[in-house]
Scaffold this active site. Structure first.
Site, PDB file in Angstrom:
ATOM      1  CG  HIS A   1      -8.799   7.024   5.851  1.00  0.00           C
ATOM      2  ND1 HIS A   1      -9.104   7.750   6.968  1.00  0.00           N
ATOM      3  CD2 HIS A   1      -8.525   5.769   6.282  1.00  0.00           C
ATOM      4  CE1 HIS A   1      -9.022   6.975   8.047  1.00  0.00           C
ATOM      5  NE2 HIS A   1      -8.668   5.761   7.649  1.00  0.00           N
TER       6      HIS A   1
ATOM      7  CG  ASP B   1      -7.005   3.910   3.201  1.00  0.00           C
ATOM      8  OD1 ASP B   1      -8.122   4.235   2.758  1.00  0.00           O
ATOM      9  OD2 ASP B   1      -6.802   3.628   4.398  1.00  0.00           O
TER      10      ASP B   1
ATOM     11  CE1 TYR C   1      -5.457   6.566   8.000  1.00  0.00           C
ATOM     12  CE2 TYR C   1      -5.213   6.114   5.663  1.00  0.00           C
ATOM     13  CZ  TYR C   1      -5.399   5.676   6.956  1.00  0.00           C
ATOM     14  OH  TYR C   1      -5.506   4.329   7.201  1.00  0.00           O
TER      15      TYR C   1
ATOM     16  NE  ARG D   1      -2.210   2.062   3.367  1.00  0.00           N
ATOM     17  CZ  ARG D   1      -2.838   2.554   4.445  1.00  0.00           C
ATOM     18  NH1 ARG D   1      -4.079   2.197   4.711  1.00  0.00           N
ATOM     19  NH2 ARG D   1      -2.209   3.372   5.257  1.00  0.00           N
TER      20      ARG D   1
ATOM     21  CD1 TRP E   1      -8.269  12.257  10.016  1.00  0.00           C
ATOM     22  CD2 TRP E   1      -8.795  10.146  10.512  1.00  0.00           C
ATOM     23  NE1 TRP E   1      -7.099  11.597  10.269  1.00  0.00           N
ATOM     24  CE2 TRP E   1      -7.399  10.289  10.585  1.00  0.00           C
ATOM     25  CE3 TRP E   1      -9.349   8.900  10.796  1.00  0.00           C
ATOM     26  CZ2 TRP E   1      -6.541   9.227  10.925  1.00  0.00           C
ATOM     27  CZ3 TRP E   1      -8.508   7.867  11.128  1.00  0.00           C
ATOM     28  CH2 TRP E   1      -7.115   8.032  11.193  1.00  0.00           C
TER      29      TRP E   1
ATOM     30  CD  GLU F   1     -10.343   0.700   7.500  1.00  0.00           C
ATOM     31  OE1 GLU F   1     -10.067   1.683   8.192  1.00  0.00           O
ATOM     32  OE2 GLU F   1      -9.503   0.131   6.770  1.00  0.00           O
TER      33      GLU F   1
ATOM     34  NE  ARG G   1      -8.969  -3.250   3.204  1.00  0.00           N
ATOM     35  CZ  ARG G   1      -8.614  -2.653   4.334  1.00  0.00           C
ATOM     36  NH1 ARG G   1      -9.356  -1.687   4.855  1.00  0.00           N
ATOM     37  NH2 ARG G   1      -7.518  -3.021   4.963  1.00  0.00           N
TER      38      ARG G   1
ATOM     39  CD  GLU H   1      -8.090   0.498   2.809  1.00  0.00           C
ATOM     40  OE1 GLU H   1      -8.319   0.647   4.030  1.00  0.00           O
ATOM     41  OE2 GLU H   1      -6.985   0.112   2.363  1.00  0.00           O
TER      42      GLU H   1
ATOM     43  CD  GLU I   1      -4.402  -2.666   6.726  1.00  0.00           C
ATOM     44  OE1 GLU I   1      -3.897  -1.533   6.795  1.00  0.00           O
ATOM     45  OE2 GLU I   1      -5.615  -2.886   6.938  1.00  0.00           O
TER      46      GLU I   1
END
Length: 402
Positions: free
Chosen positions: A212, A210, A159, A147, A402, A262, A283, A236, A339
């Site tokens: 996010h 990612d 991030y 990643r 975030w 996630e 995920r 992601e 991951e």
């Protein structure tokens, strides 16, 4: 066999973890992860006050019945606190069942579907040239997937960029710190990063990124299209997932694969995304999606729709969760990627485990059960330390994901 005791252990060997240890009248024990980053004590209280008293005297072999008891019996269902607590119980019961059977948990799930679990590491750095060195280090260690996250020119923090520490941990203060975000700067910068990465490492290394949750669907579609020449394995969390229909718009504009989940807690959170084939990787995790029992249910649904697994595995999941995830990963037919962010030496000391990394793969170990435990005496030397995840604002002060 009956459950006689269940202990909730909160420890902070570098970061906070919540662990449930179930004890039976025959001396067999099992462990489960209940960590919810930034809200650890909420889960610890839920377990201590509401779940543990209901476990005493129950048959630990009745895993499915216990899952349904804790889920349906609570009436106020779902949510990350409830499902993380249920996950801890469920995982600990699978650990006990494996020990009683004398088999590693993956054997109870149907046995091996592969020889090892392909994992990806996190290469992050303040700028593009620096991240190339980080990627090279992962390749040298045998990783087959990486990643990639870099700083964004014009932004003080980004991030996924660790600021030079070996172990990235975003929960950085008792009261949330505030970051500033610019979508325009981000969309301008990211494609140039992956152009350099492909130029340096060629076409075969699996690359991930990612987002996010920070874009709108049409912005995510633009990003996905701009990254198509670099053949990412996935982007992601391109958008906040409260609106599943938003992923349909992304699908209409790009062939870059999408991974999400996630922050999902149940099969119902991802049902539409899976059944309408709006994502490519799901995920969800052992700890946040109700344990091994419910995670397997999600992955079985996903298999029907050509969606593969890609479980979250950051350091806010303890080695207990990582061990459990690996047993599931090894058994399911539709595994994609796992991951893997290595823990600190202090964390590994508190949670001795038999899983190991070799040649780009993680292996869960062959010990009965999960092959992981908690050293309660050592855990007691690391008291809880308040730590919150940051919050994010746009340059004009507007709150942003975030």
């Amino acid at each position: 066999m009956r459950i006689t005791q269940a202990r909730v252990i909160v420890t902070c060997p570098g970061r906070n973890f919540v662990t449930l240890k179930i004890v039976t009248d025959e001396g067999v024990t099992g462990v489960g992860d209940a960590t919810l980053n930034g809200r650890e004590l909420a889960v610890a209280a839920y377990l201590t006050e509401h779940v543990v008293p209901a476990l005493i005297g129950r048959d630990p072999a009745r895993i499915e019945d216990t899952w349904q008891y804790l889920y349906k019996g609570a009436y106020w269902r779902r949510g990350p606190v409830t499902m993380s607590a249920i996950a801890a119980v469920d995982t600990a019961l699978w650990d006990i069942k494996g020990k009683v059977a004398g088999l590693p948990v993956y054997q109870l799930l149907g046995g091996r579907s592969r020889e090892g679990v392909t994992v990806y590491g996190h290469a992050n750095a303040p700028d593009t040239e620096s991240v190339l060195s980080e990627i090279s280090a992962y390749v040298d260690r045998g990783y087959r997937a990486v990643r990639v996250q870099t700083g964004i020119p014009g932004l003080e923090s980004t991030y996924g960029v660790s600021g030079g520490t070996a172990f990235y941990e975003p929960a950085d203060a008792a009261v949330p710190t505030e970051n500033v975000w610019s979508t325009a700067h981000y969309l301008e910068h990211v494609p140039s990063v992956f152009a350099r990465v492909r130029e340096e490492f060629g076409p075969t290394l699996k690359l991930l990124h990612d987002v996010h949750h920070r874009l709108t669907p049409i912005e995510a579609a633009r990003l996905g299209r701009s990254l198509e020449p670099y053949a990412l394995t996935w982007i992601e969390d391109p958008v906040p997932a409260e609106l599943p229909e938003g992923f349909r718009l992304i699908r209409q504009h790009t062939t870059t694969p999408i991974a999400v989940g996630e922050v999902f807690n149940t099969i119902w959170d991802c049902q539409q995304l899976i059944t309408e084939q709006l994502i490519d990787y799901i995920r969800t995790t052992v700890v946040h999606a109700g344990g091994i029992t419910h995670l397997r249910r999600i992955f079985d649904l996903a298999a029907l729709y050509h969606v593969r697994s890609g479980s979250h595995g950051a350091t806010d999941l303890s080695p207990v969760c990582m061990a459990a995830a690996l047993h599931v990963d090894l058994a399911i037919p539709n595994f994609g990627l796992q991951e893997y962010m290595r823990h600190t030496d202090e964390t590994d000391g508190v949670f001795p485990h038999s899983y190991h990394f070799a040649d780009g793969y993680l292996h869960p170990g062959e010990e009965p059960g999960l092959g992981v435990d908690i050293d309660e005496e050592l855990a007691g030397r690391y008291p809880y330390r308040p730590a919150s995840l940051p919050v994010n604002r746009l340059r004009d002060g507007t709150m942003h994901s975030w």
